[in-house]
Each structure stands twice: as C-alpha cells, then as structure tokens.
Write a protein that holds these residues in place. Structure first.
Motif, PDB file in Angstrom:
ATOM      1  N   ALA A  40      46.741   1.964 -52.717  1.00 19.42           N
ATOM      2  CA  ALA A  40      46.843   2.836 -53.883  1.00 19.42           C
ATOM      3  C   ALA A  40      48.028   3.788 -53.788  1.00 19.42           C
ATOM      4  N   ARG A  41      48.652   3.832 -52.605  1.00 17.44           N
ATOM      5  CA  ARG A  41      49.801   4.710 -52.352  1.00 17.44           C
ATOM      6  C   ARG A  41      49.448   6.172 -52.637  1.00 17.44           C
ATOM      7  N   THR A  42      48.348   6.581 -52.064  1.00 21.67           N
ATOM      8  CA  THR A  42      47.927   7.970 -52.175  1.00 21.67           C
ATOM      9  C   THR A  42      48.067   8.631 -50.810  1.00 21.67           C
ATOM     10  N   SER A  43      48.204   9.955 -50.812  1.00 17.31           N
ATOM     11  CA  SER A  43      48.492  10.637 -49.540  1.00 17.31           C
ATOM     12  C   SER A  43      48.004  12.079 -49.540  1.00 17.31           C
ATOM     13  N   GLY A  44      46.851  12.352 -50.133  1.00 16.97           N
ATOM     14  CA  GLY A  44      46.343  13.709 -50.171  1.00 16.97           C
ATOM     15  C   GLY A  44      45.787  14.163 -48.832  1.00 16.97           C
ATOM     16  N   VAL A  45      45.805  15.482 -48.620  1.00 17.51           N
ATOM     17  CA  VAL A  45      45.309  16.043 -47.370  1.00 17.51           C
ATOM     18  C   VAL A  45      43.814  15.763 -47.201  1.00 17.51           C
ATOM     19  N   ASP A  46      43.037  15.981 -48.249  1.00 18.41           N
ATOM     20  CA  ASP A  46      41.591  15.756 -48.155  1.00 18.41           C
ATOM     21  C   ASP A  46      41.275  14.290 -47.849  1.00 18.41           C
ATOM     22  N   GLU A  47      42.007  13.398 -48.480  1.00 14.44           N
ATOM     23  CA  GLU A  47      41.785  11.974 -48.228  1.00 14.44           C
ATOM     24  C   GLU A  47      42.139  11.614 -46.789  1.00 14.44           C
ATOM     25  N   ALA A  48      43.241  12.164 -46.296  1.00 13.97           N
ATOM     26  CA  ALA A  48      43.653  11.890 -44.923  1.00 13.97           C
ATOM     27  C   ALA A  48      42.597  12.370 -43.929  1.00 13.97           C
ATOM     28  N   LEU A  49      42.009  13.535 -44.196  1.00 15.42           N
ATOM     29  CA  LEU A  49      40.965  14.047 -43.304  1.00 15.42           C
ATOM     30  C   LEU A  49      39.699  13.191 -43.385  1.00 15.42           C
ATOM     31  N   ALA A  50      39.373  12.714 -44.582  1.00 17.70           N
ATOM     32  CA  ALA A  50      38.192  11.853 -44.734  1.00 17.70           C
ATOM     33  C   ALA A  50      38.378  10.560 -43.947  1.00 17.70           C
ATOM     34  N   ILE A  51      39.565   9.986 -44.027  1.00 20.26           N
ATOM     35  CA  ILE A  51      39.847   8.744 -43.287  1.00 20.26           C
ATOM     36  C   ILE A  51      39.795   8.999 -41.789  1.00 20.26           C
ATOM     37  N   ALA A  52      40.424  10.086 -41.351  1.00 20.55           N
ATOM     38  CA  ALA A  52      40.454  10.408 -39.922  1.00 20.55           C
ATOM     39  C   ALA A  52      39.052  10.652 -39.375  1.00 20.55           C
ATOM     40  N   THR A  53      38.204  11.270 -40.188  1.00 18.16           N
ATOM     41  CA  THR A  53      36.832  11.538 -39.747  1.00 18.16           C
ATOM     42  C   THR A  53      36.061  10.245 -39.567  1.00 18.16           C
ATOM     43  N   LEU A  54      36.110   9.376 -40.570  1.00 21.28           N
ATOM     44  CA  LEU A  54      35.356   8.132 -40.517  1.00 21.28           C
ATOM     45  C   LEU A  54      35.913   7.166 -39.478  1.00 21.28           C
ATOM     46  N   LYS A  55      37.221   7.024 -39.484  1.00 20.25           N
ATOM     47  CA  LYS A  55      37.835   5.987 -38.663  1.00 20.25           C
ATOM     48  C   LYS A  55      37.915   6.372 -37.187  1.00 20.25           C
ATOM     49  N   SER A  56      38.045   7.666 -36.919  1.00 20.01           N
ATOM     50  CA  SER A  56      38.323   8.058 -35.545  1.00 20.01           C
ATOM     51  C   SER A  56      37.389   9.121 -35.000  1.00 20.01           C
ATOM     52  N   ALA A  57      37.210  10.226 -35.732  1.00 22.93           N
ATOM     53  CA  ALA A  57      36.472  11.358 -35.170  1.00 22.93           C
ATOM     54  C   ALA A  57      35.038  10.993 -34.817  1.00 22.93           C
ATOM     55  N   LEU A  58      34.341  10.343 -35.743  1.00 17.61           N
ATOM     56  CA  LEU A  58      32.953   9.978 -35.489  1.00 17.61           C
ATOM     57  C   LEU A  58      32.873   8.878 -34.424  1.00 17.61           C
ATOM     58  N   TYR A  59      33.737   7.899 -34.550  1.00 22.37           N
ATOM     59  CA  TYR A  59      33.692   6.719 -33.698  1.00 22.37           C
ATOM     60  C   TYR A  59      34.151   7.009 -32.270  1.00 22.37           C
ATOM     61  N   THR A  60      35.120   7.905 -32.116  1.00 20.97           N
ATOM     62  CA  THR A  60      35.699   8.152 -30.799  1.00 20.97           C
ATOM     63  C   THR A  60      34.931   9.191 -30.001  1.00 20.97           C
ATOM     64  N   VAL A  61      34.414  10.231 -30.672  1.00 19.73           N
ATOM     65  CA  VAL A  61      33.789  11.326 -29.929  1.00 19.73           C
ATOM     66  C   VAL A  61      32.358  11.604 -30.379  1.00 19.73           C
ATOM     67  N   ALA A  62      32.148  11.827 -31.681  1.00 21.82           N
ATOM     68  CA  ALA A  62      30.836  12.295 -32.143  1.00 21.82           C
ATOM     69  C   ALA A  62      29.716  11.303 -31.826  1.00 21.82           C
ATOM     70  N   ARG A  63      29.888  10.054 -32.201  1.00 20.03           N
ATOM     71  CA  ARG A  63      28.837   9.071 -31.941  1.00 20.03           C
ATOM     72  C   ARG A  63      28.687   8.750 -30.448  1.00 20.03           C
ATOM     73  N   PRO A  64      29.763   8.594 -29.672  1.00 24.38           N
ATOM     74  CA  PRO A  64      29.559   8.407 -28.231  1.00 24.38           C
ATOM     75  C   PRO A  64      28.777   9.547 -27.579  1.00 24.38           C
ATOM     76  N   LEU A  65      29.083  10.797 -27.948  1.00 23.46           N
ATOM     77  CA  LEU A  65      28.297  11.914 -27.424  1.00 23.46           C
ATOM     78  C   LEU A  65      26.820  11.744 -27.776  1.00 23.46           C
ATOM     79  N   ALA A  66      26.557  11.397 -29.048  1.00 26.59           N
ATOM     80  CA  ALA A  66      25.173  11.254 -29.501  1.00 26.59           C
ATOM     81  C   ALA A  66      24.494  10.038 -28.877  1.00 26.59           C
ATOM     82  N   LEU A  67      25.242   8.972 -28.633  1.00 21.17           N
ATOM     83  CA  LEU A  67      24.669   7.801 -27.965  1.00 21.17           C
ATOM     84  C   LEU A  67      24.187   8.167 -26.568  1.00 21.17           C
ATOM     85  N   GLY A  68      25.032   8.879 -25.826  1.00 18.91           N
ATOM     86  CA  GLY A  68      24.635   9.300 -24.490  1.00 18.91           C
ATOM     87  C   GLY A  68      23.442  10.232 -24.518  1.00 18.91           C
ATOM     88  N   ALA A  69      23.474  11.189 -25.450  1.00 18.87           N
ATOM     89  CA  ALA A  69      22.369  12.142 -25.552  1.00 18.87           C
ATOM     90  C   ALA A  69      21.067  11.451 -25.944  1.00 18.87           C
TER      91      ALA A  69
END
Length: 380
Positions: free
Chosen positions: A200-229
């Motif tokens: 779509a050739r979009t580049s908004g700040v909010d969209e970038a943060l939403a992508i980063a959260t779903l693609k990386s933040a949850l998968y790399t740190v949040a869910r692994p922490l919760a899996l261990g816990a």
C-alpha cells in the motif's frame, strides 16, 4: 496410521538449576541438536532426497547461530515466576522457539528477497544454486523460492511437535500451549501487516509501531517470557507484568534492528547493508524520518525516503541513508529505545522477582537493545 514410524521425543538429559539466562541460551544448543537428530532420522525414513536436500539444510540453519535470545527470555520468565530445579521443559520450549525462528527467517528472506542470512547464502539462494548445479529444468529462482517455503513449513511443524510434546508432559501444559498458540498468530499477523504496508506504500508512525509490536516485540520477548513463566505456574499478575515488560523491551529490540538495518555493518548483522532501505520496509525509523522531513518542509528528503521512491540502485540506498541522517531521526529513535528499556524494567519489577533475576533481565535487555535500563543500577 499403518506403516508410519512413531514420533518419539528426543531424549534430553535432565538439567538442573542454577542456570543463568546466558547458560540457558548455550544449553539449548545441545537440546536442539538432540531434537533435530531425531527429526532428521525420521526424515530419512520418509524420503532420502527430501532429507538430504531440504531437511538437512534446514537443520543446519537452525543450529548454525543466532543469539538464542528467545530461549534466554523464556528462562528468565521461568525464574521470575519462581521456577527452580529441572530446566528440561524450559530448554525444550526454547528449542521450539529456535525452530519457529528458523521458520520466520526462511520465509522472511523469501518475502524480502534477501540473499544472505547469518553471513551465508539465504536458504532459498542455496536451493536455487542446487537446482542450477544439478542442471534441472525450469527456473532456478522459482525452485529455490518454492522449496524454501516448504522448508519454513517444515520448521513450523517441528516447532509445533516439540512444543506440544513438552506441553503434554508439563503440569501447566495448557497455559503453555495458550501462549504458544497466541504467539504464532501474532507473528503471522505482523508479517502480513508489513507486507500490506509495503504494497500500500504507507509509512505512518502508528502503523510502524503496530507492525513492530506484532512481528517482533511480542514474538521475541513478551511471549517467550510468558512461556517460561507458564511452565512455573505463574499467576495472572505475574504474566501481565511480564507481557508488558516484554512488549516494551521487544519494541526497543526492533527499533535497534531498524537502525542496524539502515546503518549496520554487514560483518556484524550477517545481512547486506541497507537491505531495509532497499526494500522500503515500513520501519519506525523511516516513519519518524518522514514525519520530521514533512514538518521541516524538506521535500528533497521526503522524496528520497518516500515508500514509492525507487530504491533499486546502490546510489539510491546511499541517498536514503543520507536523508535519514539529515532528519535527525536516529537520535529520536535512540531516545525511544532508552525510554522503552526503562519502562520494560519497571514492568518487570512488578513481578516481585528477586534482585538477581531483575539484574539478569536487565542484562538480557541490554544485550538485545544495546541499552541497559537505568533503573537496574538501583537494584541492590
């Protein structure tokens, strides 16, 4: 089913505490090797060509490097929730995370057209070269892409098998599996949002943060922490605190990755310089730079960074990098990383974890983001 050999979990030697997160990241390599050995033996009974040309290459990728951050965070979450004693289930969960990461890397390289991974040819490139060297018919590129998709699917199947086996043998297996199931869907959603934004050739700040959260933040740190816990039987309060800590730390990790994708040294990143700029990934860095350029009325910079700009040549990548530097976006992203790491530590403190575990979390965050939370220094 008749004729199908039983899938038996790979034997894993019991490993007891005390392990630190770095110890766990190292120990998971042994577990992963044992698991992959069992999977490859099974693959050879299924079909020798498939095993030799696809499964073996996938196993080499899974075993051949990476920081094992997800395993380290899973172990840290386990300790934060009071886990102690036998770490076998934690390490097997870490190995499942490493296999899921292999799936993500293979598919990501296909979607991005990346030719290098961890300092070696990407898997789809290896498979294309195999096609060419064997003198097979058809397009080598198409063969490599199709075969790599299958390799990623195989990695996901292996990861699911291992996590399911672990959950079935764990006292809190249902909670463990709930976290795993949510993480898989979030990861795919993040990949799709990124693909959608590029198309779509979009580049908004909010969209970038939403992508980063779903693609990386949850998968790399949040869910692994919760899996261990989850393996330690954590209550909702601890799990909520860990997810919040992981979301902040994971975002900081992705923002650091954005900076490395634009300015990193290929010798350190294992990927060609400027790959993110060449593919015009909708990163937070790019979105912030565009917003700053628009606010300053700098049309030249805005044009160089626009999602629809032609990034094909090396000169175009150089111009995009220079435009990023001109906006001052790097400094703002660095400040955001520091803010997020401090927030992550504040959330982690709410778990009530002892000082040694809080220090371990702070060190992990520093390893992932390049910034150690300032508040960590106040912990006695």
């Amino acid at each position: 089913m008749p004729g199908m050999p039983p899938m038996v979990a790979a034997p894993v030697d019991r490993v007891d505490d005390p392990l630190t997160a770095p110890d766990a990241a190292q120990a998971v390599g042994t577990v992963l090797e044992q698991v992959l050995d069992a999977r490859l033996r099974h693959a050879r009974t299924v079909d020798p060509v498939f095993a030799r040309e696809l499964a073996d290459r996938l196993a080499a990728l899974a075993e051949g490097g990476g920081k094992r951050l997800r395993t380290a965070f899973a172990h840290c979450g386990w300790r934060a929730a009071g886990g102690s004693g036998d770490t076998t289930a934690v390490l097997r969960t870490g190995a499942a995370l490493e296999l899921l990461q292999a799936c993500a890397l293979v598919h990501d390289d296909v979607m991005d057209g990346s030719v290098q991974r961890r300092g070696a040819p990407a898997l789809h490139v290896q498979l294309a070269r195999r096609h060419w060297a064997a003198g097979m018919h058809g397009s080598a590129e198409s063969f490599g892409t199709s075969a790599a998709v299958l390799a990623g699917d195989l990695a996901l199947a292996w990861a699911d098998d291992l996590l399911t086996e672990t959950a079935l043998g764990a006292p809190h297996g249902p909670r463990l599996y709930e976290e795993w199931r949510a993480m898989r869907t979030e990861m795919v959603a993040g990949q799709y949002r990124e693909l959608h934004a590029q198309a779509a050739r979009t580049s908004g700040v909010d969209e970038a943060l939403a992508i980063a959260t779903l693609k990386s933040a949850l998968y790399t740190v949040a869910r692994p922490l919760a899996l261990g816990a989850s393996l330690a039987g954590a209550d909702d309060h601890v799990l909520d605190a860990l997810r919040a800590a992981g979301r902040c730390a994971g975002l900081a990790f992705q923002l650091r990755d954005d900076l490395l994708g634009a300015f990193g040294d290929p010798a350190q990143t294992g990927k060609p310089a400027g790959d993110d700029l060449r593919s015009r990934k909708p990163t937070y860095l790019l979105a912030v730079a565009l917003r700053l350029a628009d606010a300053a009325g700098d049309h030249q910079v805005a044009a160089a960074l626009a999602p629809d700009a032609d990034p094909g040549s090396a000169n175009a990548v150089h111009q995009a990098r220079a435009a990023l530097e001109r906006t001052g976006a790097q400094d703002l992203v660095e400040a955001k990383i520091k803010e997020l790491t401090d927030m992550s530590f504040g959330h982690f403190e709410r778990t009530g974890a002892p000082p040694a575990v809080r220090h371990e979390f702070a060190a992990l965050v520093g390893r992932a983001t390049g910034v150690v939370p300032r508040r960590a220094e106040e912990v006695a």
